[in-house]
Design a protein around this motif. Structure first.
Motif, PDB file in Angstrom:
ATOM      1  N   GLY A 324       0.913  -1.268   0.053  1.00 43.90           N
ATOM      2  CA  GLY A 324      -0.089   0.133  -0.110  1.00 43.90           C
ATOM      3  C   GLY A 324       0.769   1.253   0.055  1.00 43.90           C
ATOM      4  O   GLY A 324       0.362   2.281  -0.585  1.00 43.90           O
ATOM      5  N   LEU A 325       2.132   1.190   0.431  1.00 43.06           N
ATOM      6  CA  LEU A 325       3.172   2.379   0.358  1.00 43.06           C
ATOM      7  C   LEU A 325       3.116   3.105  -1.005  1.00 43.06           C
ATOM      8  O   LEU A 325       3.438   4.213  -1.002  1.00 43.06           O
ATOM      9  CB  LEU A 325       4.282   1.944   1.222  1.00 43.06           C
ATOM     10  N   TYR A 326       3.282   1.945  -2.061  1.00 48.07           N
ATOM     11  CA  TYR A 326       3.667   2.143  -3.325  1.00 48.07           C
ATOM     12  C   TYR A 326       2.454   3.097  -3.833  1.00 48.07           C
ATOM     13  O   TYR A 326       2.496   4.184  -4.579  1.00 48.07           O
ATOM     14  CB  TYR A 326       3.855   1.144  -4.063  1.00 48.07           C
ATOM     15  N   LEU A 327       1.147   2.569  -3.711  1.00 47.10           N
ATOM     16  CA  LEU A 327       0.067   3.358  -4.061  1.00 47.10           C
ATOM     17  C   LEU A 327      -0.151   4.759  -3.409  1.00 47.10           C
ATOM     18  O   LEU A 327      -0.357   5.859  -4.123  1.00 47.10           O
ATOM     19  CB  LEU A 327      -1.433   2.697  -4.109  1.00 47.10           C
ATOM     20  N   ARG A 328       0.097   4.788  -2.265  1.00 50.81           N
ATOM     21  CA  ARG A 328       0.150   6.159  -1.483  1.00 50.81           C
ATOM     22  C   ARG A 328       0.934   7.075  -1.970  1.00 50.81           C
ATOM     23  O   ARG A 328       1.021   8.301  -2.184  1.00 50.81           O
ATOM     24  CB  ARG A 328       0.294   5.951  -0.047  1.00 50.81           C
ATOM     25  N   LYS A 329       2.195   6.858  -2.177  1.00 50.62           N
ATOM     26  CA  LYS A 329       3.346   7.477  -3.066  1.00 50.62           C
ATOM     27  C   LYS A 329       2.806   8.067  -4.246  1.00 50.62           C
ATOM     28  O   LYS A 329       3.035   9.238  -4.399  1.00 50.62           O
ATOM     29  CB  LYS A 329       4.662   6.793  -2.882  1.00 50.62           C
ATOM     30  N   VAL A 330       2.370   7.086  -5.221  1.00 50.14           N
ATOM     31  CA  VAL A 330       1.740   7.824  -6.315  1.00 50.14           C
ATOM     32  C   VAL A 330       0.696   8.594  -6.305  1.00 50.14           C
ATOM     33  O   VAL A 330       0.913  10.014  -6.866  1.00 50.14           O
ATOM     34  CB  VAL A 330       1.132   6.421  -7.382  1.00 50.14           C
TER      35      VAL A 330
END
Length: 355
Positions: A324-330
């Motif tokens: 989920g960290l990747y989607l939040r960063k995007v």
């Protein structure tokens, strides 16, 4: 006039790219990976000062800055390779913003920025919003969307007359209105009420510097995609249902192939645009290419990270799951240096004017 490289120059660039990728990947691994990213969420500055010192000591802040200004003097091909590796590790340190400022400063301020002695962040540079006005060496108005503003020692602020001014973070008449973002970082609106400026600069080179930062952001998004893709592949190889690894299911294999196609298309578009910048193609062509690469990287990153979460099943939607960290960063990067819609409009306007 465009530049044509010899085979020896191409080989040299490839070797430089390889070394930069290895160095950046080692730095990401050395500083704790995603565990560190979690610890920095919602912290005061949103970044690690020790990591920032290492980044500056490695000369990465001045990667594209000319050697006579204290930089390394490399090109966009090396720069996008660096940003991609940092994106893969979700590094929150503001290298894009600091590098943009380092290109626009000169003298002692530029040297201090590259060396990491001061962190000067851009405010309003490249923005289409109404910018503050300068009157008798004092600044009035506001600038929105300054990333990691609380970490800055000073700001390089764009004014309504097209120039730039340097403002110390502790100056009187300056207040910050901070907003927390989904990935745990923050941005701020800077309000100036007769804030004194320490230096005034002409805005020469701003357009080219913003174009480079925009493409660097697209490369960072490619790295975020790659990180999410790698994590998803690893998950598909170990998660079992009905006695089989779910990665053996044909329907999921088809979705993985689609993700890979979007990822590679975005990467190739970013690298091709970086090559055009280094070969000094006409400014209008570069603007079209930058916007095209940025739109593709943004839309592909959103799709790939969403697909990655879905393939993790229910656990992927929890805060404990690293995917989920990747989607939040995007989601926090989509509007930096212009939104997808703004870049689509810019591309359309450029094509229309050329026709």
């Amino acid at each position: 006039m465009s530049v044509i490289w010899t085979q020896a120059e191409i080989d040299e660039k490839q070797e430089q790219v390889r070394m930069i990728r290895d160095s950046a990947a080692s730095m990401v691994e050395q500083h704790g990976g995603l565990k560190r990213i979690r610890n920095l969420r919602y912290s005061d500055t949103g970044m690690g000062r020790d990591v920032w010192r290492d980044i500056c000591n490695a000369g990465l802040t001045g990667l594209r800055v000319a050697e006579d200004k204290g930089g390394i003097g490399l090109g966009m091909i090396e720069y996008v390779a660096l940003q991609e590796e940092l994106g893969k590790g979700l590094m929150p340190e503001p290298l894009l913003e600091a590098g943009l400022v380092a290109e626009l400063l000169d003298g002692e301020e530029s040297e201090a920025q590259i060396a990491g002695e001061r962190l000067i962040l851009p405010a309003g540079i490249g923005s289409s919003s109404i910018l503050p006005r300068l009157q008798e060496a004092r600044l009035y108005g506001e600038v929105g969307g300054v990333m990691l503003a609380r970490a800055a020692d000073a700001y390089l602020v764009a004014t309504d007359d097209g120039n730039l001014v340097l403002v110390d973070a502790q100056s009187e008449g300056l207040t910050l209105e901070v907003e927390l973002l989904q990935d745990g970082s923050h941005l701020a609106n800077l309000h100036f009420d007769g804030t004194p400026v320490s230096r005034q600069l002409r805005g020469q080179g701003t357009t080219a510097a913003v174009e480079a930062a925009t493409l660097g952001l697209a490369a960072y998004l490619v790295g975020v995609m790659q990180g999410a893709f790698d994590m998803t592949l690893d998950f598909l190889k170990v998660r079992k249902q009905f006695g089989r690894e779910i990665g053996s299911f044909q329907s999921l294999q088809h979705r993985v192939v689609d993700m890979k196609i979007h990822l590679e298309l975005a990467r190739n578009m970013v690298q091709a645009t970086a090559c055009e910048i280094d070969q000094r193609h006409p400014a209008e062509r570069l603007a079209r290419s930058v916007s095209t690469a940025r739109v593709k990287a943004s839309t592909a990153a959103l799709q790939v990270t969403r697909e990655s979460i879905q393939m993790h099943g229910g656990i992927g939607y929890t805060d404990e799951a690293d995917i989920g960290l990747y989607l939040r960063k995007v989601m926090t990067l989509l509007n930096r240096f212009g939104s997808v819609d703004e870049h689509k409009r810019r591309y359309t306007d450029l094509i229309t004017s050329q026709a």
